[in-house]
Design an enzyme around this catalytic site. Structure first.
Site: not given
Length: 783
Positions: A20, A22, A121, A460, A543, A588, A626, A721
């Site tokens: 929510e 986000k 991180k 990507s 997310c 991940w 990667d 970013h």
């Protein structure tokens, strides 16, 4: 005297069980008039989490109030230490949002005119924080109105709210300075600022305040003299805070490692309780047998003078707790002093609840092995009742059921594949090595015939509304697999055409068919389970749904070959095959804890090795594997790092060493500090490594220069970013700096990371700048 805490959790998530926050954030970023909705959603989520914790019977509720991006960034705002460059961004003046919220977002995301702050991180997790930017002359001015308002609201609601603050040592140890000074010179200033804050918190009715000091589970400093000084200053600082807090009790919380150093350093200062992680680092003991792992050697510095909040429920992985065994640990500790029950870390790192996870509806066995956030809260409550001798018959049955579930996972045929174990047993050291780089470089130069400073992207390209809609329609059954396939082929053709028009040298297929770089592969590998709604926050509004790695990993069929062949059919230029490396596939995911991580990594590596063989057979000459997470999993204590690096590097090399010299292996790394690991980057032996560099000020260049790095490398020259298109002069300067550190023969030109989250307009404009910079530099090199 403040009552002790019987049951709590170390921290809470904030993004919402259905993301929510986000959605409200991204709506606000597009339309600032929706601020009231953002404030309302954030408040509702804080209230819901508080009610869940209190309703389960826990007697202290950690709260960070309404956090709109990241707790470290919140701390910078609280201390009045947001970057100077955002000072002119107008304060928000209505809609119930903090006055500084737009400055906070400008620091986190950048603007069309201002670059974003660095992001990296949070210790060894996949959560990212915004790095504080300080200088020797930074002045800290408390801006606590938002924090105090949120706290007062919770107390008014009847919540036993415990504000959670980032501890001074941790905040400064993770900060960077813009002038080369030592951020830790400000340690006393931060303690003084918090000392001014604590009475104001007490006035709002908080019985406890929590200070997170996970930096105390690290080595703190390589130099023992400096370490001793920092610890002494930290002890003195907490003595000051205890004095300032009055009747409000202070809790110092550590996690992700052994909390004994925190106890040793701060015991006797008046700190009322220590929260410690009793899960991390104990996997090997759990694997061995069901014996009690709690004894006098556990936390030897704890004398029982302060309360211990024992983190026996795993806060960052999703496996069910063996409640019988955890209760043994708790009782052994309780014999030494006052003990409460908690999680090993914040529940920020796990999904909200198993109840909403629809992907497990037909898998009762796997579901029985799991505990998400709500289930972990229930485990804490049960263990607390049992420790106090207040357990019910239902509790006793739940303890037995949990023990049986853990045993079931250990013995299930679903977790063991005999053929794979025979194959991994036959791995030799030769399987992890290629011919020398000098030999490979010569062969590849002839085979690929690329220009100096070749340009490429990380993998990507923008995941447009059309791509996401096609994926959603496929899930709902509104389109067929064939229709979805055709839509993705059209997207790939478009992306290839755009790259050729922009003048890139080595192309990618854009990954339109991939929802996530780990989840995409997990859906095609045996031993993984991919979830539908198990969302966790990665950073800001980003997310992810980490898949569950529960068993031995095998590859039933090729995963990427068809898409590679389609992309290559649209161009005469080289298209990279794109894979996610074995360490990142573990990092991940919610990874199994019943065998060593290195064993699991080798299993994933063999699956990738087979995929690489198939890509080569399909004509791929350049394959990127990667590994953005290889720095992330590095143990926090230096003594434990060599063993990790051995298996992590070994797994990557196992995946990539089965190809001939003419196949160029690339890898990519991001979101972490790589300066101290430049030797490890070399040990991976990838022909080319692209590294996020633009966002962190090209810090990696010093390591490249000092180490004499000889492999191919592409330090990113464009921070992807933020929505900001870089100025030509900026990219020219970054590339010039790279050429000063690395010979032109080794250098590639690329962005920091993939372009999935960007829009096409900014992507196109930025790539034009990148290509122009490469052509300009190429001309000077050739001159």
């Amino acid at each position: 005297m403040t009552a002790q805490i019987n049951a709590t959790v170390a921290g809470v998530p904030r993004i919402g069980p259905k993301r929510e926050l986000k959605k409200a954030l991204e709506t606000y970023w597009k339309d600032a008039s929706t601020g009231r909705n953002l404030a309302t959603v954030a408040t509702q989520l804080v209230n819901q989490q508080a009610d869940l914790i209190a309703g389960a019977g826990l007697d202290s509720v950690p709260t960070i109030g309404r956090s709109f991006y990241d707790s470290m960034l919140d701390t910078s705002a609280l201390l009045g230490a947001l970057p100077e460059r955002v000072a002119d961004v107008a304060d928000h003046d209505n809609d119930g949002l903090p006055a500084y919220v737009d400055r906070l977002f400008a620091a986190a995301r950048g603007t069309a005119e201002l670059p974003a702050s660095a992001m990296t991180k949070w210790f060894d997790t996949n959560y990212h924080y915004i790095v504080p930017e300080l200088a020797a002359d930074t002045e800290f001015r408390l801006d606590d109105a938002a924090l105090l308002t949120d706290l007062a609201d919770q107390v008014t609601r009847g919540t036993a709210a415990r504000p959670v603050l980032i501890g001074p040592l941790t905040y400064l140890a993770l900060a960077r300075t813009t002038d080369g000074s030592d951020a830790l010179v400000h340690l006393e200033e931060i303690f003084e600022a918090y000392a001014r804050l604590l009475p104001r918190i007490a006035e709002r009715g908080a019985a406890w305040v929590q200070f997170d000091e996970p930096y105390l589970v690290t080595d703190v400093d390589k130099d023992e003299t400096r370490k001793a000084d920092l610890l002494a200053r930290t002890r003195a600082g907490y003595e000051k805070l205890v004095a300032a807090a009055g009747d409000t009790a202070l809790l110092v919380q550590t996690y992700f490692g052994d909390g004994d150093l925190a106890v040793k350093t701060l015991s006797g200062t008046g700190i009322a309780a220590f929260g410690v992680d009793l899960v991390t680092g104990r996997t090997d003991e759990r694997q061995a047998d069901d014996t009690n792992i709690a004894d006098e050697a556990l936390l030897p510095s704890w004398t029982g003078e302060e309360q211990l909040l024992a983190g026996v429920v795993d806060g960052r992985n999703i496996w069910r707790t063996d409640l019988a065994r955890a209760l043994q640990t708790l009782k052994a500790l309780a014999a030494r002093g006052p003990v409460g029950v908690s999680t090993s870390s914040s529940l920020l790192h796990v999904p909200y609840s198993l109840a909403q996870e629809t992907s497990l509806d037909d898998d009762a066995e796997l579901r029985s092995w799991l505990a998400f956030g709500a289930e972990k809260i229930a485990e804490v409550a049960l263990l607390s009742r049992a420790l106090r001798g207040e357990e019910t018959a239902e509790d006793d049955a739940a303890v037995a059921e949990a023990h049986e579930a853990v045993a079931s996972r250990r013995s299930s045929e679903r977790t063991r594949n005999a053929a794979l174990r025979q194959r991994t047993g036959a791995i030799t050291e030769a399987d992890r090595h290629r011919n020398s780089f000098d030999q490979r470089r010569e062969v590849q130069a002839k085979e690929l015939n690329l220009p100096p400073l070749p340009t490429t992207t990380i993998g990507s390209f923008p995941q447009t509304t059309e791509i996401r809609q096609a994926r959603a329609k496929l899930r709902k059954g509104d389109i067929t697999e064939a229709q979805y396939h055709d839509a993705m082929v059209a997207e790939i053709k478009d992306v290839i055409g755009r790259q050729e028009a922009l003048g890139l040298d080595v192309l990618v297929h854009g990954e339109p068919e991939r929802n996530d770089m780990v989840q995409y592969f997990s859906e095609q590998l045996e031993g993984y389970h991919s979830t539908d709604l198990a969302w966790v926050q990665s950073y800001g509004s980003r997310c992810v749904r980490p898949p569950i790695l529960f068993g031995d990993v095998t590859r039933p069929a090729a995963m990427t070959v068809e898409w590679f062949k389609i992309a290559q059919s649209f161009t005469d230029k080289f298209v990279k095959g794109m894979l996610t490396g074995p360490v990142t596939m573990l990092a991940w995911s919610f990874v199994r804890d019943d065998q060593p991580l290195g064993t699991t990594a080798d299993q994933v590596a063999l699956a990738l090795r087979d995929e690489i063989d198939d890509l080569v057979d399909a004509g791929a000459k350049i394959i990127q594997v990667d590994e953005p997470a290889i720095r992330e999993l590095l143990p926090l204590r230096r003594a434990q790092q060599p063993a990790y690096l051995k298996w992590a590097v070994g797994a990557f090399r196992l995946a990539t060493s089965g190809v001939a010299d003419d196949i160029q292996i690339h890898t990519h790394m991001c979101y972490s500090e790589f300066n101290e690991l430049i030797g490890t980057v070399g040990d991976l032996d990838a022909d080319v490594t692209s590294i996020e560099a633009a966002r962190n000020g090209m810090q990696v260049l010093h390591a490249l220069r000092d180490s004499g790095f000889e492999l191919g490398v592409g330090p990113g020259v464009w921070d992807i970013h933020s929505p900001r298109v870089p100025e030509q002069s900026e990219v020219d300067t970054l590339l010039s700096d790279a050429l000063d550190a690395v010979p032109a023969s080794q250098l590639w030109v690329n962005p920091d990371c993939g372009l999935k989250t960007r829009g096409w307009d900014e992507t196109t404009a930025s790539i034009k700048v990148l290509v122009a910079a490469a052509q300009k530099a190429r001309a000077s090199v050739n001159a």
